[in-house]
Enzyme design. Structure first.
Site, PDB file in Angstrom:
ATOM      1  N   TYR A  89      -1.674  -0.837  11.362  1.00 39.13           N
ATOM      2  CA  TYR A  89      -2.359  -0.988   9.498  1.00 39.13           C
ATOM      3  C   TYR A  89      -0.628  -0.639   8.559  1.00 39.13           C
ATOM      4  O   TYR A  89      -0.570  -1.117   8.477  1.00 39.13           O
ATOM      5  CB  TYR A  89      -3.068  -0.761   9.229  1.00 39.13           C
ATOM      6  CG  TYR A  89      -3.628  -0.929   7.750  1.00 39.13           C
ATOM      7  CD1 TYR A  89      -3.686  -2.171   7.032  1.00 39.13           C
ATOM      8  CD2 TYR A  89      -2.948   0.185   6.716  1.00 39.13           C
ATOM      9  CE1 TYR A  89      -2.936  -2.146   5.572  1.00 39.13           C
ATOM     10  CE2 TYR A  89      -3.556  -0.324   4.903  1.00 39.13           C
ATOM     11  CZ  TYR A  89      -3.839  -1.681   5.076  1.00 39.13           C
ATOM     12  OH  TYR A  89      -2.969  -2.006   3.775  1.00 39.13           O
ATOM     13  N   THR A 143       0.749  -1.560  -0.055  1.00 40.07           N
ATOM     14  CA  THR A 143       0.530  -0.660   0.313  1.00 40.07           C
ATOM     15  C   THR A 143       1.404   0.903   0.091  1.00 40.07           C
ATOM     16  O   THR A 143       2.520   1.465   0.447  1.00 40.07           O
ATOM     17  CB  THR A 143      -0.954  -0.068   1.190  1.00 40.07           C
ATOM     18  OG1 THR A 143      -1.372   0.897   1.359  1.00 40.07           O
ATOM     19  CG2 THR A 143      -0.259  -0.166   2.543  1.00 40.07           C
ATOM     20  N   ASP A 144       0.339   2.382  -0.542  1.00 40.72           N
ATOM     21  CA  ASP A 144       0.735   3.180  -0.224  1.00 40.72           C
ATOM     22  C   ASP A 144       0.703   3.599   0.885  1.00 40.72           C
ATOM     23  O   ASP A 144       1.938   5.136   1.174  1.00 40.72           O
ATOM     24  CB  ASP A 144       0.193   5.101  -1.047  1.00 40.72           C
ATOM     25  CG  ASP A 144      -1.421   4.725  -0.476  1.00 40.72           C
ATOM     26  OD1 ASP A 144      -1.444   4.758  -0.326  1.00 40.72           O
ATOM     27  OD2 ASP A 144      -1.376   5.787  -1.887  1.00 40.72           O
ATOM     28  N   GLU A 145       0.331   3.531   2.324  1.00 44.04           N
ATOM     29  CA  GLU A 145       0.028   4.287   3.457  1.00 44.04           C
ATOM     30  C   GLU A 145       1.504   3.876   3.773  1.00 44.04           C
ATOM     31  O   GLU A 145       1.531   4.602   4.945  1.00 44.04           O
ATOM     32  CB  GLU A 145      -0.930   3.385   4.168  1.00 44.04           C
ATOM     33  CG  GLU A 145      -2.312   3.651   3.957  1.00 44.04           C
ATOM     34  CD  GLU A 145      -2.774   3.621   4.673  1.00 44.04           C
ATOM     35  OE1 GLU A 145      -2.902   3.346   5.440  1.00 44.04           O
ATOM     36  OE2 GLU A 145      -4.781   3.639   3.864  1.00 44.04           O
ATOM     37  N   LYS A 155       2.667  -3.097   7.307  1.00 41.31           N
ATOM     38  CA  LYS A 155       2.418  -3.543   5.491  1.00 41.31           C
ATOM     39  C   LYS A 155       4.005  -3.092   5.754  1.00 41.31           C
ATOM     40  O   LYS A 155       4.554  -3.554   5.149  1.00 41.31           O
ATOM     41  CB  LYS A 155       1.265  -2.442   4.932  1.00 41.31           C
ATOM     42  CG  LYS A 155       0.026  -3.043   4.892  1.00 41.31           C
ATOM     43  CD  LYS A 155       0.437  -4.015   4.127  1.00 41.31           C
ATOM     44  CE  LYS A 155      -0.261  -4.348   2.772  1.00 41.31           C
ATOM     45  NZ  LYS A 155      -0.615  -6.110   2.538  1.00 41.31           N
TER      46      LYS A 155
HETATM   47  P1  NAD Z   1      -9.977  -7.141   2.506  1.00 40.79           P
HETATM   48  O1  NAD Z   1      -9.891  -6.518   3.769  1.00 40.79           O
HETATM   49  O2  NAD Z   1     -11.053  -6.818   1.518  1.00 40.79           O
HETATM   50  O3  NAD Z   1      -9.525  -8.802   2.041  1.00 40.79           O
HETATM   51  C1  NAD Z   1      -8.381  -9.066   2.669  1.00 40.79           C
HETATM   52  C2  NAD Z   1      -8.822 -10.519   1.756  1.00 40.79           C
HETATM   53  O4  NAD Z   1      -7.552 -11.948   3.080  1.00 40.79           O
HETATM   54  C3  NAD Z   1     -10.106 -11.607   2.917  1.00 40.79           C
HETATM   55  O5  NAD Z   1     -10.341 -12.699   1.977  1.00 40.79           O
HETATM   56  C4  NAD Z   1      -9.558 -12.382   3.737  1.00 40.79           C
HETATM   57  O6  NAD Z   1     -10.556 -13.438   4.423  1.00 40.79           O
HETATM   58  C5  NAD Z   1      -7.935 -12.516   3.734  1.00 40.79           C
HETATM   59  N1  NAD Z   1      -7.245 -12.428   4.784  1.00 40.79           N
HETATM   60  C6  NAD Z   1      -7.306 -11.912   6.297  1.00 40.79           C
HETATM   61  N2  NAD Z   1      -6.011 -12.642   6.598  1.00 40.79           N
HETATM   62  C7  NAD Z   1      -6.243 -13.646   6.590  1.00 40.79           C
HETATM   63  C8  NAD Z   1      -4.796 -15.126   7.099  1.00 40.79           C
HETATM   64  N3  NAD Z   1      -4.314 -14.995   8.308  1.00 40.79           N
HETATM   65  N4  NAD Z   1      -4.664 -15.805   6.276  1.00 40.79           N
HETATM   66  C9  NAD Z   1      -4.785 -15.866   4.706  1.00 40.79           C
HETATM   67  N5  NAD Z   1      -6.619 -15.137   4.504  1.00 40.79           N
HETATM   68  C10 NAD Z   1      -6.586 -14.004   5.465  1.00 40.79           C
HETATM   69  O7  NAD Z   1      -8.045  -6.703   1.162  1.00 40.79           O
HETATM   70  P2  NAD Z   1      -8.219  -5.597  -0.020  1.00 40.79           P
HETATM   71  O8  NAD Z   1      -8.183  -4.163   0.278  1.00 40.79           O
HETATM   72  O9  NAD Z   1      -9.164  -6.166  -1.032  1.00 40.79           O
HETATM   73  O10 NAD Z   1      -6.311  -5.018  -0.178  1.00 40.79           O
HETATM   74  C11 NAD Z   1      -5.907  -6.723  -0.399  1.00 40.79           C
HETATM   75  C12 NAD Z   1      -4.492  -6.342  -0.336  1.00 40.79           C
HETATM   76  O11 NAD Z   1      -4.183  -5.206  -1.132  1.00 40.79           O
HETATM   77  C13 NAD Z   1      -3.923  -5.885   0.971  1.00 40.79           C
HETATM   78  O12 NAD Z   1      -3.020  -6.602   1.152  1.00 40.79           O
HETATM   79  C14 NAD Z   1      -3.832  -4.818   1.376  1.00 40.79           C
HETATM   80  O13 NAD Z   1      -3.063  -4.148   2.738  1.00 40.79           O
HETATM   81  C15 NAD Z   1      -3.691  -4.453  -0.587  1.00 40.79           C
HETATM   82  N6  NAD Z   1      -4.244  -2.855  -0.843  1.00 40.79           N
HETATM   83  C16 NAD Z   1      -6.044  -2.739  -0.728  1.00 40.79           C
HETATM   84  C17 NAD Z   1      -5.542  -1.260  -1.186  1.00 40.79           C
HETATM   85  C18 NAD Z   1      -7.496  -0.717  -0.761  1.00 40.79           C
HETATM   86  O14 NAD Z   1      -7.359   0.559  -0.747  1.00 40.79           O
HETATM   87  N7  NAD Z   1      -8.513  -1.447  -0.325  1.00 40.79           N
HETATM   88  C19 NAD Z   1      -5.044  -0.882  -1.627  1.00 40.79           C
HETATM   89  C20 NAD Z   1      -4.019  -1.116  -2.224  1.00 40.79           C
HETATM   90  C21 NAD Z   1      -3.276  -1.789  -1.045  1.00 40.79           C
HETATM   91  O1  DAU Z   2      -4.368   4.002   0.476  1.00 40.37           O
HETATM   92  C1  DAU Z   2      -3.938   2.478   0.148  1.00 40.37           C
HETATM   93  C2  DAU Z   2      -5.190   2.032   1.865  1.00 40.37           C
HETATM   94  O2  DAU Z   2      -6.577   2.731   1.591  1.00 40.37           O
HETATM   95  C3  DAU Z   2      -5.239   0.783   1.616  1.00 40.37           C
HETATM   96  O3  DAU Z   2      -3.630   0.325   1.725  1.00 40.37           O
HETATM   97  C4  DAU Z   2      -6.400   0.109   2.740  1.00 40.37           C
HETATM   98  O4  DAU Z   2      -6.129  -1.355   2.950  1.00 40.37           O
HETATM   99  C5  DAU Z   2      -7.652   0.636   2.403  1.00 40.37           C
HETATM  100  O5  DAU Z   2      -8.109   0.658   3.538  1.00 40.37           O
HETATM  101  C6  DAU Z   2      -7.385   2.542   2.208  1.00 40.37           C
HETATM  102  O6  DAU Z   2      -6.836   2.868   3.870  1.00 40.37           O
HETATM  103  P1  DAU Z   2      -7.858   4.943   4.149  1.00 40.37           P
HETATM  104  O7  DAU Z   2      -8.240   4.535   5.923  1.00 40.37           O
HETATM  105  O8  DAU Z   2      -7.494   5.376   3.261  1.00 40.37           O
HETATM  106  O9  DAU Z   2      -9.106   4.047   3.354  1.00 40.37           O
HETATM  107  P2  DAU Z   2     -10.391   4.433   4.148  1.00 40.37           P
HETATM  108  O10 DAU Z   2     -11.841   4.401   2.885  1.00 40.37           O
HETATM  109  O11 DAU Z   2     -10.989   3.638   5.505  1.00 40.37           O
HETATM  110  O12 DAU Z   2     -10.942   6.028   4.855  1.00 40.37           O
HETATM  111  C7  DAU Z   2     -10.807   6.780   3.393  1.00 40.37           C
HETATM  112  C8  DAU Z   2     -10.323   8.033   4.104  1.00 40.37           C
HETATM  113  O13 DAU Z   2     -12.190   8.269   4.641  1.00 40.37           O
HETATM  114  C9  DAU Z   2      -9.668   8.263   5.700  1.00 40.37           C
HETATM  115  O14 DAU Z   2      -8.778   9.610   5.043  1.00 40.37           O
HETATM  116  C10 DAU Z   2     -10.341   7.989   7.031  1.00 40.37           C
HETATM  117  C11 DAU Z   2     -12.192   8.944   6.022  1.00 40.37           C
HETATM  118  N1  DAU Z   2     -13.259   7.953   6.216  1.00 40.37           N
HETATM  119  C12 DAU Z   2     -13.434   6.927   6.231  1.00 40.37           C
HETATM  120  C13 DAU Z   2     -14.589   6.185   6.556  1.00 40.37           C
HETATM  121  C14 DAU Z   2     -14.388   4.085   6.858  1.00 40.37           C
HETATM  122  C15 DAU Z   2     -14.242   8.359   6.666  1.00 40.37           C
HETATM  123  O15 DAU Z   2     -13.962  10.015   7.070  1.00 40.37           O
HETATM  124  N2  DAU Z   2     -15.903   8.499   7.723  1.00 40.37           N
HETATM  125  C16 DAU Z   2     -15.481   6.931   7.528  1.00 40.37           C
HETATM  126  O16 DAU Z   2     -16.558   6.505   8.331  1.00 40.37           O
END
Ligand code: NAD
Ligand code: DAU
Length: 345
Positions: free
Chosen positions: A152, A127-129, A156
């Site tokens: 988190y 992730t970019d975080e 990562k």
């Molecule tokens: P998500 O939470 O929707 O899915 C995570 C999946 O991993 C689920 O299916 C869960 O059952 C599985 N999982 C969790 N713990 C596990 C374990 N111990 N063993 C096996 N499986 C397990 O997540 P996502 O949003 O699809 O993110 C996927 C990946 O991409 C993550 O590594 C996250 O850090 C990365 N990522 C997410 C975003 C985003 O915006 N969502 C952006 C950048 C990177």
């Molecule tokens: O940047 C990549 C990341 O983006 C991934 O690595 C993470 O897995 C993914 O969850 C996401 O993280 P964020 O914290 O940026 O996403 P989230 O959707 O939780 O929140 C987006 C923005 O909105 C953040 O600034 C917090 C704000 N927010 C979020 C929630 C859930 C609110 O204002 N209200 C809310 O209820």
């Protein structure tokens, strides 16, 4: 092997690979936590080249057994605990899965591939975080120093460091990509966009953290999957690639845009849904701004996002309105308890 394939991004990656590469045997390893749902993959579950294995990435013996059965030549690792707010409630769960789980996978790959690592690849999805929080200007590049600020992102970042360490120390062939915020179908409604869509639909308050001025760089999930495909097949081993949407938005502007889209779709008067906006206490340590510079990926592999945000958001809203059953199922039981705890006054 694709780990975390039953989650949001993982299910889009699995679908793309199963449909695009009929000659690959794709094994989806997922523990099916609250975030994993096999319904996400109903359309490919009968495909001849797809196998689901329920398992936990922290279980080294279980993963070794899978390697002995399937002789994986590559791993795309997405399994993780992924929600920042949950990491604030329970940081150790994130250490367990994101750090220990990734190390366990790395270790099994190292053992299994020790005799011949030719043609093998461990591709870690990050992730970019990990880069921390930006001010009003500047972008994250692949050489930006890591500065994680939530449990988190710290977990990562730690996993990225271990992947790098296995490359340098044991020559484990690896690539890492760091992506910005994804949005699209099958996104669990604890994250900003699907949570707001669900709440607007149900006339519930729209909880915006702080003043809503934090900025995120949004990318349509299928564009992320296409970037993963390119990097997996053509990326250089030992490299990192940043993936981003060239698409920065303040949270409050996204929430207002969603309200306007949904007023139209639900036949409400203009401005009706926006009355639900409620500013709530800020996320502790809330990162101000993320913005990715994906120039390396564009230059080396020719990738760029395909979809405009407004178009992607409209498709996303349509999917949620059409898939009420999916939303109902994932927001029952444990979700309600999480929601009460997270948004209590
Ligand atoms: P998500 O939470 O929707 O899915 C995570 C999946 O991993 C689920 O299916 C869960 O059952 C599985 N999982 C969790 N713990 C596990 C374990 N111990 N063993 C096996 N499986 C397990 O997540 P996502 O949003 O699809 O993110 C996927 C990946 O991409 C993550 O590594 C996250 O850090 C990365 N990522 C997410 C975003 C985003 O915006 N969502 C952006 C950048 C990177
Ligand atoms: O940047 C990549 C990341 O983006 C991934 O690595 C993470 O897995 C993914 O969850 C996401 O993280 P964020 O914290 O940026 O996403 P989230 O959707 O939780 O929140 C987006 C923005 O909105 C953040 O600034 C917090 C704000 N927010 C979020 C929630 C859930 C609110 O204002 N209200 C809310 O209820």
């Amino acid at each position: 092997m694709i780990t975390g394939g039953a989650g949001f991004i993982g299910s889009h990656v699995v679908r793309l690979f199963v449909n695009k590469y009929p000659d690959y045997r794709i094994v989806n390893l997922d523990a099916l936590t609250y975030a994993g749902n096999l319904e996400n993959l109903w359309d490919v579950e009968a495909a001849h080249n797809y196998i689901f294995e329920k398992g936990d990435i922290t279980d080294g013996e279980g993963i070794s057994r899978l390697f002995e059965t399937y002789h994986f030549d590559s791993v795309i690792h997405l399994a993780a605990e992924s929600h920042v707010d949950r990491s604030i409630q329970d940081p150790l769960a994130f250490v367990r899965t994101n750090v220990m789980g990734t190390c366990m996978l790395l270790n099994v790959c190292r053992q299994q591939w020790s005799k011949d690592s030719g043609g093998k690849l461990f591709y870690h999805i990050s992730t970019d975080e990990v880069y921390g929080s930006l001010g009003p200007t500047g972008y994250f590049t692949e050489t930006t120093a890591y500065d994680p600020r939530s449990p988190y992102s710290a977990s990562k970042a730690a996993s990225d460091h271990f992947v790098m360490a296995y490359y340098h120390t044991y020559q484990l062939p690896m690539i890492i990509s760091n992506c910005s915020n994804n949005y699209g179908s099958h996104h669990f409604p604890e994250k900003l966009i699907p949570l707001m869509i669900n709440n607007i639909k149900n006339n519930r308050p729209l909880p915006v953290y702080g003043k809503g001025e934090n900025v995120r760089d949004w990318l349509y999930v299928d564009d992320h999957a296409l970037a993963i495909d390119k990097i997996f097949h053509h990326g250089r081993v030992g490299e990192k690639y940043n993936i981003g949407g060239f698409n920065e938005w303040k949270n409050i502007d996204i929430v207002n845009l969603l309200c306007r889209i949904m007023d139209k779709k639900l036949g409400r008067a203009e401005g009706e849904s926006a009355k639900l906006i409620s500013f709530v206490k800020d996320r502790p340590g809330h990162d101000m701004r993320y913005a990715i510079d994906p120039a390396k990926l564009n230059r080396e592999l020719g990738w760029k996002p395909s979809l405009q945000f407004e178009e992607g958001l409209e498709k996303t809203v349509d999917w949620y309105l059409k898939n009420e059953e999916w939303v109902k199922e994932v927001t029952s039981g444990a979700y309600q308890r999480y929601y009460e705890k997270q948004y209590q006054k």
